[in-house]
Design a protein around this motif. Structure first.
Motif, PDB file in Angstrom:
ATOM      1  N   ASN A  58       0.807  -1.226   0.000  1.00 38.73           N
ATOM      2  CA  ASN A  58       0.000   0.000   0.000  1.00 38.73           C
ATOM      3  C   ASN A  58       0.839   1.276   0.000  1.00 38.73           C
ATOM      4  OD1 ASN A  58      -2.213  -1.585  -0.089  1.00 38.73           O
ATOM      5  ND2 ASN A  58      -2.919  -1.178   1.995  1.00 38.73           N
ATOM      6  N   SER A  86     -10.269   9.094   4.094  1.00 37.65           N
ATOM      7  CA  SER A  86      -9.997   8.057   3.094  1.00 37.65           C
ATOM      8  C   SER A  86      -8.506   8.079   2.729  1.00 37.65           C
ATOM      9  CB  SER A  86     -10.853   8.323   1.850  1.00 37.65           C
ATOM     10  OG  SER A  86     -10.211   7.850   0.685  1.00 37.65           O
ATOM     11  N   VAL A  87      -7.917   6.904   2.710  1.00 33.96           N
ATOM     12  CA  VAL A  87      -6.490   6.789   2.386  1.00 33.96           C
ATOM     13  C   VAL A  87      -6.252   7.236   0.937  1.00 33.96           C
ATOM     14  CG1 VAL A  87      -4.564   5.163   2.151  1.00 33.96           C
ATOM     15  CG2 VAL A  87      -6.182   4.913   4.047  1.00 33.96           C
ATOM     16  N   GLY A  88      -7.011   6.641   0.017  1.00 34.22           N
ATOM     17  CA  GLY A  88      -6.813   6.939  -1.397  1.00 34.22           C
ATOM     18  C   GLY A  88      -7.099   8.399  -1.730  1.00 34.22           C
ATOM     19  N   ARG A 140     -17.041   0.391  -2.363  1.00 32.08           N
ATOM     20  CA  ARG A 140     -15.850   1.210  -2.581  1.00 32.08           C
ATOM     21  C   ARG A 140     -16.039   2.314  -3.631  1.00 32.08           C
ATOM     22  NH1 ARG A 140     -10.595  -2.578  -2.004  1.00 32.08           N
ATOM     23  NH2 ARG A 140      -9.758  -0.715  -1.042  1.00 32.08           N
ATOM     24  N   PRO A 141     -16.881   3.295  -3.323  1.00 27.78           N
ATOM     25  CA  PRO A 141     -17.083   4.394  -4.266  1.00 27.78           C
ATOM     26  C   PRO A 141     -15.844   5.296  -4.361  1.00 27.78           C
ATOM     27  CG  PRO A 141     -18.219   4.815  -2.197  1.00 27.78           C
ATOM     28  CD  PRO A 141     -17.623   3.448  -2.086  1.00 27.78           C
ATOM     29  N   ILE A 142     -15.878   6.252  -5.319  1.00 27.29           N
ATOM     30  CA  ILE A 142     -14.750   7.184  -5.443  1.00 27.29           C
ATOM     31  C   ILE A 142     -15.217   8.636  -5.300  1.00 27.29           C
ATOM     32  CG2 ILE A 142     -13.175   5.714  -6.779  1.00 27.29           C
ATOM     33  CD1 ILE A 142     -14.182   7.262  -9.294  1.00 27.29           C
ATOM     34  N   ASP A 143     -16.389   8.804  -4.673  1.00 25.42           N
ATOM     35  CA  ASP A 143     -16.943  10.165  -4.542  1.00 25.42           C
ATOM     36  C   ASP A 143     -15.987  11.115  -3.807  1.00 25.42           C
ATOM     37  OD1 ASP A 143     -17.613   8.326  -2.413  1.00 25.42           O
ATOM     38  OD2 ASP A 143     -18.708   9.962  -1.466  1.00 25.42           O
ATOM     39  N   LEU A 144     -15.260  10.606  -2.812  1.00 23.46           N
ATOM     40  CA  LEU A 144     -14.360  11.490  -2.053  1.00 23.46           C
ATOM     41  C   LEU A 144     -13.185  11.945  -2.926  1.00 23.46           C
ATOM     42  CD1 LEU A 144     -14.331   9.519   1.327  1.00 23.46           C
ATOM     43  CD2 LEU A 144     -15.569  11.629   0.825  1.00 23.46           C
ATOM     44  N   HIS A 145     -12.726  11.069  -3.803  1.00 25.13           N
ATOM     45  CA  HIS A 145     -11.643  11.428  -4.729  1.00 25.13           C
ATOM     46  C   HIS A 145     -12.139  12.544  -5.660  1.00 25.13           C
ATOM     47  CE1 HIS A 145      -9.222   7.597  -4.095  1.00 25.13           C
ATOM     48  NE2 HIS A 145     -10.374   7.307  -3.531  1.00 25.13           N
ATOM     49  N   THR A 203      -8.445  -2.392   9.276  1.00 29.17           N
ATOM     50  CA  THR A 203      -9.432  -3.278   8.637  1.00 29.17           C
ATOM     51  C   THR A 203      -8.752  -4.418   7.878  1.00 29.17           C
ATOM     52  OG1 THR A 203     -11.193  -3.404   6.977  1.00 29.17           O
ATOM     53  CG2 THR A 203      -9.606  -1.644   6.685  1.00 29.17           C
ATOM     54  N   ASP A 204      -7.557  -4.149   7.335  1.00 32.24           N
ATOM     55  CA  ASP A 204      -6.866  -5.198   6.582  1.00 32.24           C
ATOM     56  C   ASP A 204      -6.413  -6.359   7.478  1.00 32.24           C
ATOM     57  OD1 ASP A 204      -7.258  -3.801   4.280  1.00 32.24           O
ATOM     58  OD2 ASP A 204      -5.211  -3.069   4.081  1.00 32.24           O
ATOM     59  N   ARG A 261      -8.678  -1.623  -8.290  1.00 33.75           N
ATOM     60  CA  ARG A 261      -9.297  -0.372  -7.902  1.00 33.75           C
ATOM     61  C   ARG A 261      -8.268   0.710  -7.569  1.00 33.75           C
ATOM     62  NH1 ARG A 261     -10.732   2.734  -3.877  1.00 33.75           N
ATOM     63  NH2 ARG A 261     -12.789   3.703  -4.009  1.00 33.75           N
ATOM     64  N   ILE A 312     -15.081  -0.241   8.619  1.00 34.49           N
ATOM     65  CA  ILE A 312     -14.583   0.461   7.422  1.00 34.49           C
ATOM     66  C   ILE A 312     -15.258  -0.039   6.139  1.00 34.49           C
ATOM     67  CG2 ILE A 312     -12.508   1.142   6.116  1.00 34.49           C
ATOM     68  CD1 ILE A 312     -12.473   2.183   9.006  1.00 34.49           C
ATOM     69  N   PHE A 313     -15.287  -1.351   5.939  1.00 32.40           N
ATOM     70  CA  PHE A 313     -15.908  -1.892   4.724  1.00 32.40           C
ATOM     71  C   PHE A 313     -17.132  -2.731   5.104  1.00 32.40           C
ATOM     72  CE2 PHE A 313     -11.526  -1.157   3.252  1.00 32.40           C
ATOM     73  CZ  PHE A 313     -11.805  -0.345   2.157  1.00 32.40           C
TER      74      PHE A 313
HETATM   75  C1  UD1 Z   1      -6.711   1.706   1.389  1.00 29.69           C
HETATM   76  C2  UD1 Z   1      -5.886   0.439   1.328  1.00 29.69           C
HETATM   77  C3  UD1 Z   1      -6.710  -0.746   1.786  1.00 29.69           C
HETATM   78  C4  UD1 Z   1      -7.295  -0.491   3.160  1.00 29.69           C
HETATM   79  C5  UD1 Z   1      -8.043   0.829   3.186  1.00 29.69           C
HETATM   80  C6  UD1 Z   1      -8.521   1.212   4.572  1.00 29.69           C
HETATM   81  C7  UD1 Z   1      -4.386   0.892  -0.507  1.00 29.69           C
HETATM   82  C8  UD1 Z   1      -3.976   0.564  -1.896  1.00 29.69           C
HETATM   83  N1  UD1 Z   1      -5.452   0.230  -0.050  1.00 29.69           N
HETATM   84  O1  UD1 Z   1      -7.788   1.533   0.470  1.00 29.69           O
HETATM   85  O2  UD1 Z   1      -5.852  -1.892   1.816  1.00 29.69           O
HETATM   86  O3  UD1 Z   1      -8.204  -1.527   3.476  1.00 29.69           O
HETATM   87  O4  UD1 Z   1      -7.176   1.885   2.726  1.00 29.69           O
HETATM   88  O5  UD1 Z   1      -7.467   1.238   5.460  1.00 29.69           O
HETATM   89  O6  UD1 Z   1      -3.742   1.667   0.174  1.00 29.69           O
HETATM   90  N2  UD1 Z   1     -14.850   5.626   0.608  1.00 29.69           N
HETATM   91  C9  UD1 Z   1     -15.917   6.318   0.106  1.00 29.69           C
HETATM   92  N3  UD1 Z   1     -15.699   7.154  -0.953  1.00 29.69           N
HETATM   93  C10 UD1 Z   1     -14.472   7.305  -1.520  1.00 29.69           C
HETATM   94  C11 UD1 Z   1     -13.375   6.605  -0.973  1.00 29.69           C
HETATM   95  C12 UD1 Z   1     -13.595   5.758   0.099  1.00 29.69           C
HETATM   96  O7  UD1 Z   1     -17.032   6.192   0.581  1.00 29.69           O
HETATM   97  O8  UD1 Z   1     -14.347   8.079  -2.474  1.00 29.69           O
HETATM   98  C13 UD1 Z   1     -15.060   4.702   1.742  1.00 29.69           C
HETATM   99  C14 UD1 Z   1     -14.745   3.251   1.358  1.00 29.69           C
HETATM  100  O9  UD1 Z   1     -15.846   2.646   0.707  1.00 29.69           O
HETATM  101  C15 UD1 Z   1     -14.441   2.651   2.696  1.00 29.69           C
HETATM  102  C16 UD1 Z   1     -13.757   3.792   3.447  1.00 29.69           C
HETATM  103  O10 UD1 Z   1     -14.135   4.982   2.771  1.00 29.69           O
HETATM  104  O11 UD1 Z   1     -15.630   2.308   3.333  1.00 29.69           O
HETATM  105  C17 UD1 Z   1     -12.261   3.688   3.509  1.00 29.69           C
HETATM  106  O12 UD1 Z   1     -11.719   3.676   2.209  1.00 29.69           O
HETATM  107  P1  UD1 Z   1     -10.288   4.267   1.868  1.00 29.69           P
HETATM  108  O13 UD1 Z   1      -9.605   4.741   3.104  1.00 29.69           O
HETATM  109  O14 UD1 Z   1     -10.440   5.219   0.739  1.00 29.69           O
HETATM  110  O15 UD1 Z   1      -9.558   2.968   1.349  1.00 29.69           O
HETATM  111  P2  UD1 Z   1      -8.668   2.797   0.050  1.00 29.69           P
HETATM  112  O16 UD1 Z   1      -7.796   3.969  -0.143  1.00 29.69           O
HETATM  113  O17 UD1 Z   1      -9.509   2.331  -1.072  1.00 29.69           O
END
Ligand code: UD1
Length: 415
Positions: free
Chosen positions: A23, A162-164, A121-126, A303-304, A92, A326-327
């Motif tokens: 990650n 959100s991490v991403g 796993r939506p991308i609305d926050l991005h 969560t992982d 993703r 988280i998920f």
């Molecule tokens: C990263 C990790 C993943 C880890 C997760 C949480 C990487 C490549 N992957 O994933 O292994 O399980 O962090 O620690 O680093 N969400 C939204 N909208 C968005 C983005 C996220 O609703 O636009 C929600 C997700 O559905 C989830 C939560 O936010 O419920 C956390 O997601 P996020 O922190 O973004 O995880 P990733 O970056 O995808």
């Protein structure tokens, strides 16, 4: 599809070296676009997910040279700004390229990553981050096109850490005009690693690891060499392997500070853990004690690691309550564990696990990356032989998994 055949019940001991973090490596590989030059990365795990990232880079016009865990990326000839749909669907995390493409070229096209095995796993926050940075977003039948003339630093308050989305905000802002401040940022160690990498490239970022990150835009970035941090989830996985098998093992090149909540829970369950510089030793008891866990954003319980510690609890003394915050769909693996004799009841985000005396070998299927690794751990301590199908999920994130397991004494073959 390949499978693992594991004969359980072997004594687990010895030492292995923890690989570079998946990650951390993924966003750093995507960030190599930003300098339009040469990036040399060390300690990159050789796994399916990093290979997918190289494939995307190549399709964008970059060149990638790989020798074991050293990777040289030359991004000076990028001439395509569209993340291929087939690869976007497969992984993703490829959405992390969008921040880099926007940061460097002010344009990026991609498709919705779609559903996933552990939740929607939506991308609305991005997308909110990009909008806030003044980027135009056009949506057309599942395709998203982002573009702008320039990016100007802004205040971005994330609805959820959100991490991403935090990583994409950093990547898109590095070369912006002015300063970007992200509040309610994710605090994961992998974000600190991304900050350290980018700062070595010449970026001006501070605050990663806290919930406020400040990025002062710079005009250019330079060529860089960087060593990726160790994988904290791989570290936790092997600690739990030892915990479940009454094992005694040493993990080298590991950072215990990154998995404090996991170590705390294993100690509560009765394991002795000795921490030295870059090294963790675990000595597990004959019988684990049940512990409860609740997943939270960092620095909470990751969560992982949920499925992995929950799996250890299937053979603990007492009842454990697991809450996944988280998920929403991260309990699929429990159905497979039940085939092996585990007693688990799942209701919504809660799983109640009643420890049993033994698990038994069975035919099971990996349902996702971490859930798949959990089945391997269950198989290693089970009585009899377990066949695990769909191990491609596991190979996405664990480097030389069967080899490392064999080194520790697990009787595992790949078919
Ligand atoms: C990263 C990790 C993943 C880890 C997760 C949480 C990487 C490549 N992957 O994933 O292994 O399980 O962090 O620690 O680093 N969400 C939204 N909208 C968005 C983005 C996220 O609703 O636009 C929600 C997700 O559905 C989830 C939560 O936010 O419920 C956390 O997601 P996020 O922190 O973004 O995880 P990733 O970056 O995808």
């Amino acid at each position: 599809m390949s499978e693992y055949i594991i004969k359980g019940g072997k004594k687990i001991s010895g030492e292995i070296c923890i690989s570079g973090s998946k990650n951390a490596a993924l966003p750093i590989i995507a960030a190599s676009i930003l300098n339009s030059g040469k990036t040399t990365l060390y300690n990159v795990p050789d796994i399916h997910d990093t290979q997918m990232m190289y494939e995307i880079l190549k399709r964008l016009g970059a060149s990638v040279t790989k020798k074991k865990n050293k990777v040289i990326i030359d991004s000076s000839r990028i001439n395509c700004y569209e993340i291929p749909e087939d690869l976007m669907r497969q992984m993703r995390s490829s959405v992390i390229f969008v921040g880099s493409l926007l940061g460097k070229y002010k344009k990026a096209t991609f498709s919705y990553p779609g559903g996933c095995d552990i939740g929607t796993r939506p991308i609305d926050l991005h997308l909110k981050v990009f909008e806030k940075l003044g980027i135009n977003i056009g949506k057309n039948y599942g395709n998203i096109s982002c573009s702008c003339d320039k990016i100007i630093g802004e205040k971005i308050d994330l609805d959820f850490p959100s991490v991403g989305a935090t990583e994409n905000a950093i990547l898109a802002s590095c070369l912006a005009e002015g300063t970007t401040i992200i509040t309610n940022a994710a605090r994961e160690p992998e974000i600190i690693d991304l900050q350290n990498f980018l700062n070595k490239m010449g970026a001006k970022i501070k605050g990663a690891g806290s919930n406020q990150i400040e990025i002062k835009g710079v005009k250019t970035l330079k060529d860089v060499g960087y060593n990726v941090m160790p994988d904290r989830i791989e570290t936790g996985t092997f600690l739990c392997l030892a915990a479940m098998t009454n094992g005694k093992i040493t993990l080298k090149n590991a950072n215990s500070n990154h998995i404090t909540p996991v170590i705390d829970k294993l100690e509560e369950a009765g394991c002795k853990i000795i921490i030295q510089k870059n090294e963790i030793e675990i000595d597990a008891p004959k019988k684990l004690k049940a512990v409860n866990i609740k997943t939270m954003p960092y620095p909470g319980f990751p969560t992982d690691m949920q499925s992995i510690v929950a799996t250890a609890m299937t053979i603990a003394k007492g009842t454990s309550i697991i809450v996944e915050n988280i998920f929403e769909n991260r309990y699929k693996y429990t159905q497979e564990l039940i085939r092996m004799g585990a007693k688990i009841n799942v209701e919504g985000k809660t799983a109640v696990i009643k420890g049993v005396r033994k698990l038994y070998g069975a035919n099971v299927k990996a349902t996702d990356l971490r859930g798949g690794a959990s089945l391997v751990l269950a198989a290693a301590c089970a009585k009899g032989t377990t066949k695990i199908e769909n191990i491609e999920y596991i190979l996405r994130g664990y480097e030389k998994f069967d080899y490392k397991l064999q080194q520790l004494g697990v009787n595992i073959i790949v078919k």
